[in-house]
Design a protein around this motif. Structure first.
Motif, PDB file in Angstrom:
ATOM      1  N   ALA A  27       0.835  -1.202   0.000  1.00 52.84           N
ATOM      2  CA  ALA A  27       0.000   0.000   0.000  1.00 52.84           C
ATOM      3  C   ALA A  27       0.874   1.258   0.000  1.00 52.84           C
ATOM      4  O   ALA A  27       0.541   2.251  -0.643  1.00 52.84           O
ATOM      5  N   GLN A  28       1.994   1.204   0.709  1.00 46.65           N
ATOM      6  CA  GLN A  28       2.871   2.378   0.812  1.00 46.65           C
ATOM      7  C   GLN A  28       3.827   2.515  -0.366  1.00 46.65           C
ATOM      8  O   GLN A  28       4.126   3.621  -0.801  1.00 46.65           O
ATOM      9  N   ASN A  29       4.307   1.371  -0.901  1.00 45.86           N
ATOM     10  CA  ASN A  29       5.395   1.416  -1.883  1.00 45.86           C
ATOM     11  C   ASN A  29       5.083   0.768  -3.222  1.00 45.86           C
ATOM     12  O   ASN A  29       5.922   0.770  -4.111  1.00 45.86           O
ATOM     13  N   GLY A  30       3.938   0.136  -3.364  1.00 47.79           N
ATOM     14  CA  GLY A  30       3.614  -0.585  -4.589  1.00 47.79           C
ATOM     15  C   GLY A  30       4.214  -1.984  -4.573  1.00 47.79           C
ATOM     16  O   GLY A  30       4.975  -2.346  -3.676  1.00 47.79           O
ATOM     17  N   LEU A  31       3.864  -2.772  -5.578  1.00 44.92           N
ATOM     18  CA  LEU A  31       4.384  -4.137  -5.688  1.00 44.92           C
ATOM     19  C   LEU A  31       5.811  -4.099  -6.225  1.00 44.92           C
ATOM     20  O   LEU A  31       6.055  -3.533  -7.283  1.00 44.92           O
ATOM     21  N   PRO A  32       6.747  -4.719  -5.519  1.00 42.56           N
ATOM     22  CA  PRO A  32       8.121  -4.728  -6.025  1.00 42.56           C
ATOM     23  C   PRO A  32       8.333  -5.837  -7.060  1.00 42.56           C
ATOM     24  O   PRO A  32       7.758  -6.926  -6.947  1.00 42.56           O
ATOM     25  N   GLY A  33       9.136  -5.556  -8.068  1.00 36.05           N
ATOM     26  CA  GLY A  33       9.535  -6.574  -9.042  1.00 36.05           C
ATOM     27  C   GLY A  33       8.361  -7.295  -9.661  1.00 36.05           C
ATOM     28  O   GLY A  33       7.384  -6.690 -10.092  1.00 36.05           O
ATOM     29  N   GLU A  34       8.458  -8.621  -9.679  1.00 36.06           N
ATOM     30  CA  GLU A  34       7.432  -9.474 -10.277  1.00 36.06           C
ATOM     31  C   GLU A  34       6.411  -9.982  -9.257  1.00 36.06           C
ATOM     32  O   GLU A  34       5.583 -10.836  -9.579  1.00 36.06           O
TER      33      GLU A  34
END
Length: 153
Positions: A27-34
């Motif tokens: 929620a704070q940083n978005g989905l990382p990588g895949e």
């Protein structure tokens, strides 16, 4: 204080805390990588909020995918709200952590599966029956001490 430690409940609480932390980070940083998630939840949970047409289509459980398009992900102590796209129709959902049945991140082959209380009770009853059966049938063997001196160098 109870007569025994509720390991199953403690483990489920810890795993739901892990999901809460992961979703809060997303929620704070978005989905990382895949990374992406498949979350199956119980649509009959009284605290689950979803459109009537979704509840009719998925009367017992539903799996949502959090990957490319999602909005308004907000996590609280008891669950999370999110807007997902269903056939070009954005729909808000609220999913209680206690309603989650499975949480999978296929990008790293990680998954959690929560047993329902009924399944836990059946497993516990089976263990108790096995324990009682073993107590009644298995003779108690005397302990045998084996010396390992012959294998020392």
């Amino acid at each position: 204080m109870s007569e025994h430690i509720e390991y199953g409940q403690l483990m489920h609480s810890a795993m739901r805390g892990l999901i809460r932390k992961v979703l809060t980070d997303v929620a704070q940083n978005g989905l990382p990588g895949e990374h992406h998630f498949f979350i199956t939840f119980d649509t009959t949970d009284p605290d689950a909020a979803l459109a009537d047409w979704l509840r009719e289509r998925y009367p017992e459980e539903m799996t949502v995918v959090i990957q490319h398009w999602f909005e308004n992900l907000e996590v609280d102590e008891d669950g999370f709200s999110i807007t997902l796209n269903f056939g070009n129709s954005p729909e808000p959902l609220y999913i209680p952590l206690d309603a989650i049945r499975t949480f999978v991140d296929p990008s790293v082959e990680f998954g959690l599966r929560f047993e329902t209380q009924d399944e836990d009770d059946e497993d516990e009853e089976e263990l108790e029956e096995l324990s009682e059966d073993n107590t009644e049938e298995a003779p108690k063997a005397d302990a045998e001490v084996v010396s390992l001196d012959q294998f020392r160098k």
